[in-house]
Motif scaffolding. Structure first.
Motif, short mmCIF file in Angstrom:
data_model
loop_
_atom_site.label_atom_id
_atom_site.label_comp_id
_atom_site.label_asym_id
_atom_site.label_seq_id
_atom_site.Cartn_x
_atom_site.Cartn_y
_atom_site.Cartn_z
N LYS A 1 -25.08 22.13 82.63
CA LYS A 1 -26.21 22.36 83.55
C LYS A 1 -27.10 21.12 83.65
CE LYS A 1 -26.39 27.28 82.43
NZ LYS A 1 -27.14 28.30 81.69
N THR A 2 -27.35 20.48 82.52
CA THR A 2 -28.21 19.30 82.50
C THR A 2 -27.57 18.14 83.26
OG1 THR A 2 -29.17 20.00 80.40
CG2 THR A 2 -29.45 17.68 81.01
N PHE A 3 -26.28 17.91 83.03
CA PHE A 3 -25.59 16.84 83.76
C PHE A 3 -25.55 17.14 85.26
CE2 PHE A 3 -23.41 15.91 79.57
CZ PHE A 3 -24.14 14.77 79.33
N LYS A 4 -25.39 18.40 85.62
CA LYS A 4 -25.40 18.77 87.03
C LYS A 4 -26.78 18.49 87.64
CE LYS A 4 -24.52 22.50 90.23
NZ LYS A 4 -24.45 23.89 90.48
N LEU A 5 -27.85 18.85 86.93
CA LEU A 5 -29.22 18.59 87.41
C LEU A 5 -29.44 17.09 87.61
CD1 LEU A 5 -32.18 19.36 88.01
CD2 LEU A 5 -32.59 19.27 85.54
N ILE A 6 -29.03 16.27 86.65
CA ILE A 6 -29.20 14.83 86.77
C ILE A 6 -28.44 14.30 87.98
CG2 ILE A 6 -28.64 12.61 85.65
CD1 ILE A 6 -29.41 13.98 82.98
N ASN B 1 -36.49 19.98 79.97
CA ASN B 1 -36.45 21.43 79.86
C ASN B 1 -35.01 21.93 79.93
OD1 ASN B 1 -37.83 24.00 79.70
ND2 ASN B 1 -37.15 24.32 81.80
N SER B 2 -34.23 21.39 80.86
CA SER B 2 -32.83 21.79 80.98
C SER B 2 -32.06 21.45 79.71
CB SER B 2 -32.19 21.09 82.19
OG SER B 2 -30.83 21.41 82.28
N PHE B 3 -32.25 20.24 79.20
CA PHE B 3 -31.59 19.80 77.97
C PHE B 3 -31.92 20.75 76.82
CE2 PHE B 3 -31.77 17.42 73.98
CZ PHE B 3 -30.51 16.82 73.95
N TYR B 4 -33.21 21.02 76.65
CA TYR B 4 -33.65 21.88 75.55
C TYR B 4 -33.10 23.30 75.70
CZ TYR B 4 -36.57 24.53 72.37
OH TYR B 4 -37.00 25.37 71.37
N CYS B 5 -33.29 23.90 76.87
CA CYS B 5 -32.89 25.30 77.07
C CYS B 5 -31.39 25.50 76.96
CB CYS B 5 -33.39 25.81 78.42
SG CYS B 5 -35.18 25.99 78.48
N GLU B 6 -30.62 24.56 77.52
CA GLU B 6 -29.17 24.70 77.49
C GLU B 6 -28.63 24.68 76.06
OE1 GLU B 6 -25.30 23.17 79.97
OE2 GLU B 6 -27.16 22.04 80.16
N LEU B 7 -29.16 23.77 75.24
CA LEU B 7 -28.69 23.70 73.86
C LEU B 7 -29.30 24.80 72.99
CD1 LEU B 7 -28.55 19.84 73.31
CD2 LEU B 7 -26.65 21.42 73.70
N LYS B 8 -30.54 25.21 73.27
CA LYS B 8 -31.17 26.29 72.50
C LYS B 8 -30.38 27.58 72.68
CE LYS B 8 -34.63 27.68 69.97
NZ LYS B 8 -34.81 27.17 68.61
N GLU B 9 -29.92 27.85 73.93
CA GLU B 9 -29.10 29.04 74.21
C GLU B 9 -27.81 29.04 73.39
OE1 GLU B 9 -28.40 28.95 78.41
OE2 GLU B 9 -30.45 29.58 78.89
N GLN B 10 -27.35 27.86 73.00
CA GLN B 10 -26.11 27.74 72.23
C GLN B 10 -26.37 27.69 70.72
OE1 GLN B 10 -23.29 24.83 73.96
NE2 GLN B 10 -24.80 24.63 75.60
#
Length: 117
Positions: free
Chosen positions: A98-103, A16-25
Motif C-alpha cells: 500500500k505504501t509503495f502504491k501511494l508513493i 501514516n501509510s508506512f506505520y499503519c501497514e506494518l502495524k496491521e502486520q
C-alpha cells in the motif's frame, strides 16, 4: 533512493501509510534520532520525533525479522522532496504494498502537474 516531489500533507500520508501497514502486520517500531532508539506507538510519536530531525530512520521488528526505512523530507530546487530508502526485504516480502502504491501515485500526480505546466 527514490526522489519524489511532495507536499507536507503527503509527507504525513506516506509516514501514516508506512506505520499503519506494518502495524496491521504486528510490527513494533523505533526511531533512531542519532543518539538512541526511541520506541514509538503511534504516527504522532513518529511525527513529533521527525520534526526535530533532518533524517529519520524507522526500525521495525516482528519476531526475529528486522528491517529499516529512512526518510528525508526537505526543500530542493524544484520544491519539497522526499527521499525514501528501505531494507530490500520490505519490498521483496511485499510488506509495504500500500505504501509503495501511494508513493507511485504521488509521483505520477507530480509528473502530470509538471507536464501540464
Amino acid at each position: 533512493m527514490n526522489r519524489l516531489e511532495i507536499t507536507k500533507c503527503n509527507e504525513e500520508k506516506i509516514l501514516n501509510s508506512f506505520y499503519c501497514e506494518l502495524k496491521e502486520q504486528g510490527f513494533s517500531f523505533s526511531v533512531y534520532d542519532g543518539e538512541r532508539f526511541n520506541n514509538v506507538s503511534s504516527v504522532g510519536d513518529i511525527l513529533d520525533l521527525y520534526h526535530d530531525l533532518d533524517e529519520m530512520s524507522i526500525h521495525v521488528k516482528r519476531g526475529d525479522y528486522k528491517a529499516c526505512a529512512s526518510f528525508i523530507f526537505g526543500n530542493g530546487e524544484d520544491g519539497v522532496y522526499c527521499m525514501f530508502d528501505y531494507s530490500y526485504s520490505l519490498l521483496e516480502k511485499k510488506l509495504l504494498t500500500k505504501t509503495f502504491k501511494l508513493i507511485d501515485e504521488l509521483a505520477d500526480e507530480r509528473c502530470e502537474r509538471l507536464a501540464l505546466s
